[in-house]
Scaffold this active site. Structure first.
Site, PDB file in Angstrom:
ATOM      1  N   GLU A   1     -64.702 -39.063 -28.640  1.00 11.92           N
ATOM      2  CA  GLU A   1     -64.732 -39.215 -27.189  1.00 11.92           C
ATOM      3  C   GLU A   1     -63.495 -38.640 -26.505  1.00 11.92           C
ATOM      4  O   GLU A   1     -63.492 -38.457 -25.292  1.00 11.92           O
ATOM      5  CB  GLU A   1     -64.920 -40.673 -26.799  1.00 11.92           C
ATOM      6  CG  GLU A   1     -63.774 -41.583 -27.144  1.00 11.92           C
ATOM      7  CD  GLU A   1     -64.068 -43.039 -26.836  1.00 11.92           C
ATOM      8  OE1 GLU A   1     -63.134 -43.737 -26.443  1.00 11.92           O
ATOM      9  OE2 GLU A   1     -65.223 -43.482 -27.006  1.00 11.92           O
ATOM     10  N   HIS A   2     -62.455 -38.355 -27.257  1.00 15.11           N
ATOM     11  CA  HIS A   2     -61.235 -37.809 -26.658  1.00 15.11           C
ATOM     12  C   HIS A   2     -61.339 -36.322 -26.349  1.00 15.11           C
ATOM     13  O   HIS A   2     -60.789 -35.862 -25.351  1.00 15.11           O
ATOM     14  CB  HIS A   2     -60.034 -38.057 -27.570  1.00 15.11           C
ATOM     15  CG  HIS A   2     -59.739 -39.502 -27.763  1.00 15.11           C
ATOM     16  ND1 HIS A   2     -59.166 -39.986 -28.909  1.00 15.11           N
ATOM     17  CD2 HIS A   2     -59.952 -40.580 -26.974  1.00 15.11           C
ATOM     18  CE1 HIS A   2     -59.033 -41.307 -28.811  1.00 15.11           C
ATOM     19  NE2 HIS A   2     -59.502 -41.679 -27.645  1.00 15.11           N
TER      20      HIS A   2
ATOM     21  N   GLN B   1     -63.475 -43.333 -34.431  1.00 13.31           N
ATOM     22  CA  GLN B   1     -63.826 -43.833 -35.762  1.00 13.31           C
ATOM     23  C   GLN B   1     -63.562 -45.327 -35.916  1.00 13.31           C
ATOM     24  O   GLN B   1     -64.350 -46.040 -36.535  1.00 13.31           O
ATOM     25  CB  GLN B   1     -63.077 -43.040 -36.834  1.00 13.31           C
ATOM     26  CG  GLN B   1     -63.456 -43.452 -38.248  1.00 13.31           C
ATOM     27  CD  GLN B   1     -62.821 -42.572 -39.293  1.00 13.31           C
ATOM     28  OE1 GLN B   1     -62.533 -41.407 -39.050  1.00 13.31           O
ATOM     29  NE2 GLN B   1     -62.615 -43.118 -40.467  1.00 13.31           N
TER      30      GLN B   1
ATOM     31  N   HIS C   1     -62.052 -34.981 -38.876  1.00  8.04           N
ATOM     32  CA  HIS C   1     -62.161 -34.850 -37.425  1.00  8.04           C
ATOM     33  C   HIS C   1     -61.908 -33.425 -36.968  1.00  8.04           C
ATOM     34  O   HIS C   1     -60.884 -32.824 -37.311  1.00  8.04           O
ATOM     35  CB  HIS C   1     -61.156 -35.794 -36.749  1.00  8.04           C
ATOM     36  CG  HIS C   1     -61.507 -37.227 -36.945  1.00  8.04           C
ATOM     37  ND1 HIS C   1     -62.037 -37.995 -35.937  1.00  8.04           N
ATOM     38  CD2 HIS C   1     -61.424 -38.026 -38.033  1.00  8.04           C
ATOM     39  CE1 HIS C   1     -62.265 -39.216 -36.402  1.00  8.04           C
ATOM     40  NE2 HIS C   1     -61.901 -39.256 -37.669  1.00  8.04           N
TER      41      HIS C   1
ATOM     42  N   CYS D   1     -61.096 -32.460 -34.036  1.00  4.25           N
ATOM     43  CA  CYS D   1     -59.916 -32.359 -33.179  1.00  4.25           C
ATOM     44  C   CYS D   1     -58.633 -32.280 -34.007  1.00  4.25           C
ATOM     45  O   CYS D   1     -57.672 -31.626 -33.603  1.00  4.25           O
ATOM     46  CB  CYS D   1     -59.856 -33.516 -32.191  1.00  4.25           C
ATOM     47  SG  CYS D   1     -59.917 -35.158 -32.920  1.00  4.25           S
TER      48      CYS D   1
END
Length: 188
Positions: free
Chosen positions: A79-80, A119, A147, A149
């Site tokens: 979501e970031h 997570q 991830h 990101c």
């Protein structure tokens, strides 16, 4: 709540223009539609109660021993940064009065992962859904993920993974957790 494909497509066209590219050029013309279709899949779990997948739980008759499903593959979107993270979930529970078909647990994982997510919350929400849907004596969820990101920006650690744990009930006890962690680690 259904994903609004037209709004997503419009936003993607604007994003492409904002980075200085032409959203109408041949290689990008269909991208807004494709992204909208992908987002409908990626975020299909928004607003869905994951414990509803456990509604068909049967009475166990006996409390039974541990149930452990290892290596449940999932994908989610951070979501970031709205970049994917992928991995596996290991889910264990100690039945009380109810058990569920083994295919239901991956559906719980998939539903919760199909939301904008982090997570740590993913791990907690899987455990909470099992508690709500099955009322087991204990739950242990271990999630290991890589991830996008972390791999593609910032730290740029393409081979790193993150492990999170959520435990409830009797499986929150260190001795109980240790045996399950050993079972999860077998074959690795």
């Amino acid at each position: 709540m259904a994903v609004d494909g037209e709004r997503i497509a419009a936003a993607v066209r604007e994003l492409l223009a904002a980075i200085g590219d032409d959203p109408a050029r041949a290689g990008l013309a269909e991208t807004p539609r494709r992204v909208a279709e992908a987002y409908a899949d990626y975020f299909a779990g928004v607003g869905v109660d994951a414990s509803s997948h456990l509604d068909s739980a049967d009475l166990a008759g006996e409390s039974g021993e541990l149930v452990l499903l290892r290596d449940i593959e999932f994908r989610s979107m951070c979501e970031h940064h709205l970049l994917p993270f992928t991995g596996v979930a290991h889910v264990a529970y100690l039945p009380s009065d109810r058990i569920v078909g083994l295919g239901r647990i991956p559906r719980v994982v998939e539903t919760i992962a199909s939301r904008p997510q982090i997570q740590e919350r993913l791990t907690d929400e899987i455990a909470d859904a099992l508690v709500a849907g099955l009322e087991p004596r204990g739950v242990l969820v271990v999630v290991e993920a890589a991830h996008g990101c972390v791999a593609a920006r910032g730290a740029r650690q393409a081979k790193s993974s993150t492990v999170t744990i959520a435990s409830r009930g009797t499986l929150a006890e260190p001795i109980e957790r240790a045996e399950i962690m050993a079972l999860i680690g077998e074959r690795r």
